[in-house]
Design a protein around this motif. Structure first.
Motif, PDB file in Angstrom:
ATOM      1  N   ARG A   1       0.842  -1.199   0.000  1.00 61.18           N
ATOM      2  CA  ARG A   1       0.000   0.000   0.000  1.00 61.18           C
ATOM      3  C   ARG A   1       0.880   1.253   0.000  1.00 61.18           C
ATOM      4  O   ARG A   1       1.754   1.410   0.847  1.00 61.18           O
TER       5      ARG A   1
ATOM      6  N   ARG B   1      -2.759 -13.502  -7.302  1.00 60.81           N
ATOM      7  CA  ARG B   1      -1.789 -13.606  -6.210  1.00 60.81           C
ATOM      8  C   ARG B   1      -0.427 -14.087  -6.707  1.00 60.81           C
ATOM      9  O   ARG B   1       0.621 -13.591  -6.282  1.00 60.81           O
TER      10      ARG B   1
ATOM     11  N   PHE C   1       1.872  -7.010   7.381  1.00 59.98           N
ATOM     12  CA  PHE C   1       1.690  -7.242   5.948  1.00 59.98           C
ATOM     13  C   PHE C   1       0.385  -7.994   5.758  1.00 59.98           C
ATOM     14  O   PHE C   1       0.224  -9.111   6.265  1.00 59.98           O
ATOM     15  N   MET C   2      -0.536  -7.365   4.993  1.00 65.61           N
ATOM     16  CA  MET C   2      -1.901  -7.882   4.994  1.00 65.61           C
ATOM     17  C   MET C   2      -2.276  -8.618   3.708  1.00 65.61           C
ATOM     18  O   MET C   2      -3.399  -8.534   3.229  1.00 65.61           O
ATOM     19  N   ARG C   3      -1.325  -9.323   3.135  1.00 65.07           N
ATOM     20  CA  ARG C   3      -1.635 -10.143   1.974  1.00 65.07           C
ATOM     21  C   ARG C   3      -1.327 -11.594   2.269  1.00 65.07           C
ATOM     22  O   ARG C   3      -0.260 -11.915   2.848  1.00 65.07           O
ATOM     23  N   ILE C   4      -2.222 -12.462   1.848  1.00 63.83           N
ATOM     24  CA  ILE C   4      -1.974 -13.893   1.991  1.00 63.83           C
ATOM     25  C   ILE C   4      -0.975 -14.307   0.913  1.00 63.83           C
ATOM     26  O   ILE C   4      -1.162 -14.008  -0.273  1.00 63.83           O
ATOM     27  N   LEU C   5       0.124 -14.951   1.330  1.00 61.15           N
ATOM     28  CA  LEU C   5       1.204 -15.323   0.414  1.00 61.15           C
ATOM     29  C   LEU C   5       0.935 -16.707  -0.184  1.00 61.15           C
ATOM     30  O   LEU C   5       0.423 -17.605   0.488  1.00 61.15           O
TER      31      LEU C   5
ATOM     32  N   ASN D   1       6.205 -13.933  10.964  1.00 57.99           N
ATOM     33  CA  ASN D   1       5.048 -13.044  11.018  1.00 57.99           C
ATOM     34  C   ASN D   1       4.685 -12.806  12.468  1.00 57.99           C
ATOM     35  O   ASN D   1       4.919 -13.655  13.334  1.00 57.99           O
TER      36      ASN D   1
ATOM     37  N   HIS E   1       1.375 -12.058  14.749  1.00 60.19           N
ATOM     38  CA  HIS E   1      -0.084 -12.145  14.658  1.00 60.19           C
ATOM     39  C   HIS E   1      -0.682 -11.704  15.992  1.00 60.19           C
ATOM     40  O   HIS E   1      -0.223 -12.158  17.048  1.00 60.19           O
TER      41      HIS E   1
ATOM     42  N   LEU F   1      -8.433 -12.367  10.731  1.00 57.55           N
ATOM     43  CA  LEU F   1      -8.488 -10.925  10.967  1.00 57.55           C
ATOM     44  C   LEU F   1      -9.363 -10.560  12.168  1.00 57.55           C
ATOM     45  O   LEU F   1     -10.032 -11.421  12.747  1.00 57.55           O
TER      46      LEU F   1
ATOM     47  N   HIS G   1       5.380 -16.237  14.593  1.00 64.00           N
ATOM     48  CA  HIS G   1       5.392 -17.609  14.056  1.00 64.00           C
ATOM     49  C   HIS G   1       6.081 -17.656  12.702  1.00 64.00           C
ATOM     50  O   HIS G   1       6.178 -16.630  11.994  1.00 64.00           O
TER      51      HIS G   1
ATOM     52  N   VAL H   1       6.071 -18.450   8.892  1.00 67.22           N
ATOM     53  CA  VAL H   1       5.016 -18.394   7.882  1.00 67.22           C
ATOM     54  C   VAL H   1       5.046 -19.672   7.047  1.00 67.22           C
ATOM     55  O   VAL H   1       6.111 -20.050   6.520  1.00 67.22           O
ATOM     56  N   THR H   2       3.894 -20.323   6.957  1.00 69.16           N
ATOM     57  CA  THR H   2       3.751 -21.526   6.126  1.00 69.16           C
ATOM     58  C   THR H   2       2.557 -21.314   5.202  1.00 69.16           C
ATOM     59  O   THR H   2       1.923 -20.257   5.236  1.00 69.16           O
ATOM     60  N   GLU H   3       2.249 -22.332   4.405  1.00 68.82           N
ATOM     61  CA  GLU H   3       1.090 -22.221   3.522  1.00 68.82           C
ATOM     62  C   GLU H   3      -0.190 -21.991   4.314  1.00 68.82           C
ATOM     63  O   GLU H   3      -1.072 -21.238   3.901  1.00 68.82           O
TER      64      GLU H   3
ATOM     65  N   LEU I   1      -2.522 -20.337   6.617  1.00 70.81           N
ATOM     66  CA  LEU I   1      -2.634 -18.967   7.117  1.00 70.81           C
ATOM     67  C   LEU I   1      -2.631 -18.943   8.642  1.00 70.81           C
ATOM     68  O   LEU I   1      -3.488 -19.554   9.289  1.00 70.81           O
ATOM     69  N   ASP I   2      -1.631 -18.251   9.216  1.00 73.95           N
ATOM     70  CA  ASP I   2      -1.490 -18.123  10.676  1.00 73.95           C
ATOM     71  C   ASP I   2      -1.388 -19.483  11.364  1.00 73.95           C
ATOM     72  O   ASP I   2      -1.645 -19.592  12.562  1.00 73.95           O
TER      73      ASP I   2
HETATM   74  N1  LIG Z   1       0.726 -18.055   3.389  1.00 73.80           N
HETATM   75  C1  LIG Z   1       0.642 -17.178   4.401  1.00 73.80           C
HETATM   76  N2  LIG Z   1       0.506 -15.869   4.137  1.00 73.80           N
HETATM   77  C2  LIG Z   1       0.412 -14.986   5.177  1.00 73.80           C
HETATM   78  C3  LIG Z   1       0.441 -15.433   6.510  1.00 73.80           C
HETATM   79  C4  LIG Z   1       0.604 -16.833   6.756  1.00 73.80           C
HETATM   80  O1  LIG Z   1       0.682 -17.289   7.924  1.00 73.80           O
HETATM   81  N3  LIG Z   1       0.706 -17.666   5.686  1.00 73.80           N
HETATM   82  N4  LIG Z   1       0.273 -14.518   7.564  1.00 73.80           N
HETATM   83  C5  LIG Z   1      -0.394 -13.281   7.154  1.00 73.80           C
HETATM   84  C6  LIG Z   1      -0.569 -12.229   8.196  1.00 73.80           C
HETATM   85  N5  LIG Z   1      -1.993 -12.224   8.607  1.00 73.80           N
HETATM   86  C7  LIG Z   1      -2.228 -12.369   9.945  1.00 73.80           C
HETATM   87  O2  LIG Z   1      -1.298 -12.420  10.764  1.00 73.80           O
HETATM   88  C8  LIG Z   1      -3.044 -12.045   7.677  1.00 73.80           C
HETATM   89  C9  LIG Z   1      -2.907 -11.079   6.694  1.00 73.80           C
HETATM   90  C10 LIG Z   1      -3.925 -10.907   5.750  1.00 73.80           C
HETATM   91  C11 LIG Z   1      -5.085 -11.674   5.803  1.00 73.80           C
HETATM   92  C12 LIG Z   1      -6.139 -11.468   4.765  1.00 73.80           C
HETATM   93  O3  LIG Z   1      -7.245 -11.999   4.870  1.00 73.80           O
HETATM   94  N6  LIG Z   1      -5.780 -10.673   3.755  1.00 73.80           N
HETATM   95  C13 LIG Z   1      -6.710 -10.383   2.616  1.00 73.80           C
HETATM   96  C14 LIG Z   1      -6.716  -8.887   2.349  1.00 73.80           C
HETATM   97  C15 LIG Z   1      -7.017  -8.130   3.611  1.00 73.80           C
HETATM   98  C16 LIG Z   1      -6.711  -6.645   3.422  1.00 73.80           C
HETATM   99  O4  LIG Z   1      -6.107  -6.270   2.395  1.00 73.80           O
HETATM  100  O5  LIG Z   1      -7.049  -5.885   4.360  1.00 73.80           O
HETATM  101  C17 LIG Z   1      -6.208 -11.066   1.349  1.00 73.80           C
HETATM  102  O6  LIG Z   1      -4.977 -11.307   1.233  1.00 73.80           O
HETATM  103  O7  LIG Z   1      -7.064 -11.270   0.466  1.00 73.80           O
HETATM  104  C18 LIG Z   1      -5.227 -12.634   6.791  1.00 73.80           C
HETATM  105  C19 LIG Z   1      -4.215 -12.812   7.742  1.00 73.80           C
HETATM  106  C20 LIG Z   1       0.318 -12.675   5.958  1.00 73.80           C
HETATM  107  N7  LIG Z   1       0.301 -13.650   4.914  1.00 73.80           N
END
Ligand SMILES: Nc1nc2c(c(=O)[nH]1)N[C@@H](CN(C=O)c1ccc(C(=O)N[C@@H](CCC(=O)O)C(=O)O)cc1)CN2
Ligand SMILES: NCC(=O)N[C@@H]1O[C@H](COP(=O)([O-])[O-])[C@@H](O)[C@H]1O
Length: 249
Positions: A61, A88, A112-116, A130, A132, A142, A161, A163-165, A167-168
């Motif tokens: 952002r 993604r 960082f608010m993106r799922i990797l 990460n 949390h 969230l 923690h 970071v793995t596939e 989420l959290d």
């Molecule tokens: N593969 C992983 N990616 C990420 C992890 C993880 O453990 N494995 N941790 C998150 C951090 N996080 C909470 O700690 C988290 C971040 C973002 C989201 C989420 O739902 N994101 C949405 C967009 C939300 C927004 O833009 O406000 C999305 O990506 O569509 C959930 C949990 C970081 N990545």
């Protein structure tokens, strides 16, 4: 650049890796917002308590205040807007290109608010942390503080923690516990938790960079000992002492 976290000494370890000297360990921080955890890492580095150097900050952002913090600290600040990519995987490929230019030993997600994607996670396996805002495995996802208040929990907190596939769902390395008051407001709970985040995250990052914390085949290890599911529970006092912080500050 070695794939493994580095040992403290200069000799090659059993895998034949020759660690970089402490002051050469490189950290890239990913943010999306205010950057108070980034600031805690910057401050730790300034006090030689990070065990490495933040070489770049990357935000998805452009309005993230953490970018201002990075620039004020003389750190390379990059905006990579996720909206500019079709999906993604495309975003993560672009993110990898920027990250790899900086050759990090550690990637720190700090709000960082993106799922990797799995592709990203596998590329940097064992080298992404990460923070949390909950006592994992409770409250993944969230809006953790509001959900905890809604449930009337007596304790809440933060978790660092790997970071793995999932989420959290990655192995927890460290947690800080805060008491939730009878009439605790959302704002004050966020403040309480973040104050502790700012203590434990620099410690966890340093211990990783020193090779004390690492991700083994069975989970997180500290000084080669398996960690419990809650990781290392750090009291306010222990964390402040470890970071040489004035507890009353
Ligand atoms: N593969 C992983 N990616 C990420 C992890 C993880 O453990 N494995 N941790 C998150 C951090 N996080 C909470 O700690 C988290 C971040 C973002 C989201 C989420 O739902 N994101 C949405 C967009 C939300 C927004 O833009 O406000 C999305 O990506 O569509 C959930 C949990 C970081 N990545
Ligand atoms: N799910 C991820 C998540 O909610 N992370 C949380 O975002 C905040 C970022 O604050 P900051 O930008 O001031 O460091 C932190 O409190 C962190 O725990």
């Amino acid at each position: 650049m070695n794939d493994m976290p580095h040992a403290d000494n200069a000799e090659a370890d059993t895998n034949g890796f020759t660690p970089e000297p402490v002051d050469k360990r490189r950290v890239v921080v990913l943010i999306s917002g205010n950057g108070s955890n980034l600031q805690a890492l910057i401050d730790a580095q300034r006090h030689d308590e990070l065990g490495g150097e933040i070489v770049a900050v990357i935000s998805n952002r452009g309005d993230a205040y953490g970018l201002v913090r990075a620039k004020e600290a003389g750190i390379d600040a990059v905006v990579l807007p996720h909206q500019e990519y079709d999906d993604r995987e495309a975003y993560d490929r672009a993110l990898i290109k920027v990250i790899d230019r900086h050759a990090p030993d550690l990637i720190v997600l700090a709000g960082f608010m993106r799922i990797l994607t799995p592709m990203f996670v596998h590329r940097y396996a064992g080298r992404v942390l990460n923070i949390h805002p909950s006592l994992l495995p409770a409250y993944q996802g969230l809006h953790t503080h509001q959900r905890a208040l809604d449930d009337g929990v007596a304790e809440h907190g933060a978790s660092v923690h790997f970071v793995t596939e999932e989420l959290d769902g990655g192995p927890v390395v460290m947690q800080a516990v805060v008491k939730v008051g009878e009439n605790q407001s959302l704002e004050t709970l966020v403040e309480k938790v973040q104050a502790r985040e700012h203590l434990i995250y620099p410690i966890a990052a340093r211990w990783f960079l020193e090779g004390r914390l690492r991700l083994g085949a069975e989970g997180a290890l500290f000084d080669n000992m398996p960690l419990p599911p809650t990781g290392l529970r750090m009291s306010h006092e222990d964390a402040a002492e470890e970071l040489d912080e004035d507890i009353d500050a």
